[in-house]
Design a protein around this motif. Structure first.
Motif, short mmCIF file in Angstrom:
data_model
loop_
_atom_site.label_atom_id
_atom_site.label_comp_id
_atom_site.label_asym_id
_atom_site.label_seq_id
_atom_site.Cartn_x
_atom_site.Cartn_y
_atom_site.Cartn_z
N ILE A 150 0.84 -1.20 0.00
CA ILE A 150 0.00 0.00 0.00
C ILE A 150 0.88 1.25 0.00
O ILE A 150 1.88 1.33 0.73
N LEU A 151 0.51 2.22 -0.83
CA LEU A 151 1.18 3.52 -0.85
C LEU A 151 1.27 4.07 0.58
O LEU A 151 0.28 4.10 1.31
N THR A 152 2.47 4.51 0.97
CA THR A 152 2.68 4.95 2.35
C THR A 152 3.26 6.37 2.39
O THR A 152 4.18 6.69 1.63
N LEU A 153 2.71 7.18 3.27
CA LEU A 153 3.27 8.50 3.58
C LEU A 153 3.79 8.45 5.00
O LEU A 153 3.13 7.95 5.91
N SER A 154 5.00 8.97 5.20
CA SER A 154 5.64 8.87 6.51
C SER A 154 6.51 10.09 6.77
O SER A 154 6.59 11.00 5.94
N ASP A 155 7.16 10.11 7.94
CA ASP A 155 8.14 11.14 8.27
C ASP A 155 7.56 12.55 8.16
O ASP A 155 8.18 13.45 7.59
N PHE A 156 6.38 12.76 8.72
CA PHE A 156 5.66 14.02 8.57
C PHE A 156 6.36 15.19 9.25
O PHE A 156 6.23 16.33 8.82
N ARG A 157 7.11 14.94 10.31
CA ARG A 157 7.58 16.03 11.14
C ARG A 157 8.75 16.81 10.53
O ARG A 157 9.00 17.96 10.90
N GLN A 158 9.47 16.21 9.59
CA GLN A 158 10.64 16.89 9.03
C GLN A 158 10.28 18.15 8.24
O GLN A 158 10.99 19.15 8.30
#
Length: 391
Positions: A150-158
């Motif tokens: 599944i397409l994943t979005l991560s590391d939002f805080r940077q």
């Protein structure tokens, strides 16, 4: 690559998206998994929580994370190995949740992974003149995407840091889009390991709101319970309810730089931990206290710092406070926050605005992912989340 771009375009054009939001907080108790159906974007965002569960971490997983958690020095080898391992492990938990819910993974448009924070370090917390704000979350998005397909979005805080913020808290974006009101002044209070608030003035704009950490929520209490009692947290506030607040210790706990900083600000267990408590006890000659008295004092510390800001925000107007996070299940903490607050500060569970208090943070990261995929970012200027394709 063209296939991936076409996939993104297809997802962005859908009237509704199925997005899984993940949250694993500083309490290290488990992974929150929220399957959300989201339509629109920005202030037109509409979210329906379809499924939710918290998967408790077994002790062996907690132990792995604690090896690197909130420590200024760790093994670089171990950290490098743990980063992909957490990503794959979270993917396995998602696969099992979808199976339990009888949901086809092919029907999921994206995963929004907060990752596991292991160190949070805003500039006011360190002495390195050349460096600014920093934060680090592990649980690699590529491994999560490959594990789930599944397409994943991560590391939002940077991106938040790159745009001049401290990387925390990020609740303000989802809170504003989904829970601002034209009829009442609201505060969204999150009682996680660290307590934070989002203040939403009645009929206010995005620039009118305020989002900030306030200090410890449950983090020191949980750490103390885990050290001295055979349980993960103070169940129903039973231990702290048997103790008495020690004013000398409380005064020493309050005598620290973070408390005096103006809002907005951020912090973490790197500051509010057992070493901080030990130093305060030694400085106040209270190392002899009973465990129950220490717990009562720690509970009072959290409640006092929270109520202080709620009282400041009320300013003789009625302020509706909707609480979420693990702390809502501690009746002693909730009671003390209310008792220390002014009469015009009305505190209730976020259930009152149809928001599951345990699922809130996972939902908010699903909203951030939706904004990255289809939003215009006109409200706050940046999109957050790095893309990992499942192939």
């Amino acid at each position: 690559m063209r296939k991936n771009i076409e996939q993104l375009y297809h997802v962005s054009q859908k009237p509704k998206r199925q997005i899984i939001g993940l949250m694993s907080g500083t309490s290290l108790d488990g992974l929150d998994i929220a399957l959300c159906e989201i339509s629109g974007c920005g202030t037109n965002t509409e979210v329906t929580l379809k499924h939710f569960k918290t998967v408790d971490y077994p002790e062996e997983v907690k132990s792995k994370i604690r090896t690197v958690f909130a420590k200024p020095q760790v093994s670089l080898e171990y950290l490098s190995l743990l980063n992909p391992w957490i990503g794959k492990y979270h993917g396995q938990l998602i696969n099992q949740a979808l199976k339990d819910w009888q949901v086809n993974p092919k029907d999921i448009d994206a995963i929004a992974s907060h990752g596991q924070t292991i160190y949070h370090c805003p500039k006011h917390q360190h002495d390195f003149e050349d460096f600014g704000n920093a934060t680090l979350q592990i649980g690699d998005g590529d491994h999560l995407a490959m594990e789930t397909g599944i397409l994943t979005l991560s590391d939002f805080r940077q991106k938040h840091i790159a745009a001049g913020g401290e990387g925390a808290p990020l609740a303000q974006f989802g809170d504003y889009f989904c829970f601002s009101s034209n009829t009442e002044y609201r505060v969204l209070l999150n009682l996680g390991g660290i307590a934070n608030i989002t203040y939403l003035p009645k009929a206010g704009s995005f620039n009118d709101m305020l989002c900030s950490d306030l200090g410890p929520g449950n983090t020191i209490m949980d750490a103390y319970i885990q050290k001295h009692f055979d349980q993960a947290f103070d169940i129903d506030g039973a231990i702290s309810s048997k103790g008495s607040v020690n004013q000398a210790l409380l005064s020493k706990l309050l005598d620290m730089d973070f408390v005096e900083l103006d809002l907005p600000k951020s912090t973490g267990p790197e500051v509010f931990n057992l070493a901080y408590l030990q130093a305060a006890q030694e400085g106040s000659n209270t190392t002899h206290l009973k465990h129950e008295d220490v717990m009562a004092t720690l509970c009072e510390l959290s409640a006092l710092l929270i109520a202080k800001q709620l009282n400041h925000l009320s300013e003789n107007k009625e302020l509706n406070v909707y609480a979420s996070g693990g702390g809502v299940h501690n009746p002693i903490l909730m009671q003390r926050i209310q008792e220390l607050s002014k009469d015009k500060v009305l505190i209730s569970s976020s259930n009152e605005i149809s928001l599951d208090p345990d699922a809130k943070e996972a939902i908010l990261f699903a909203v951030l992912a939706n904004e990255c995929l289809v939003g215009t970012s006109i409200e706050f200027g940046v999109s957050m989340g790095k893309l990992s394709f499942p192939n």
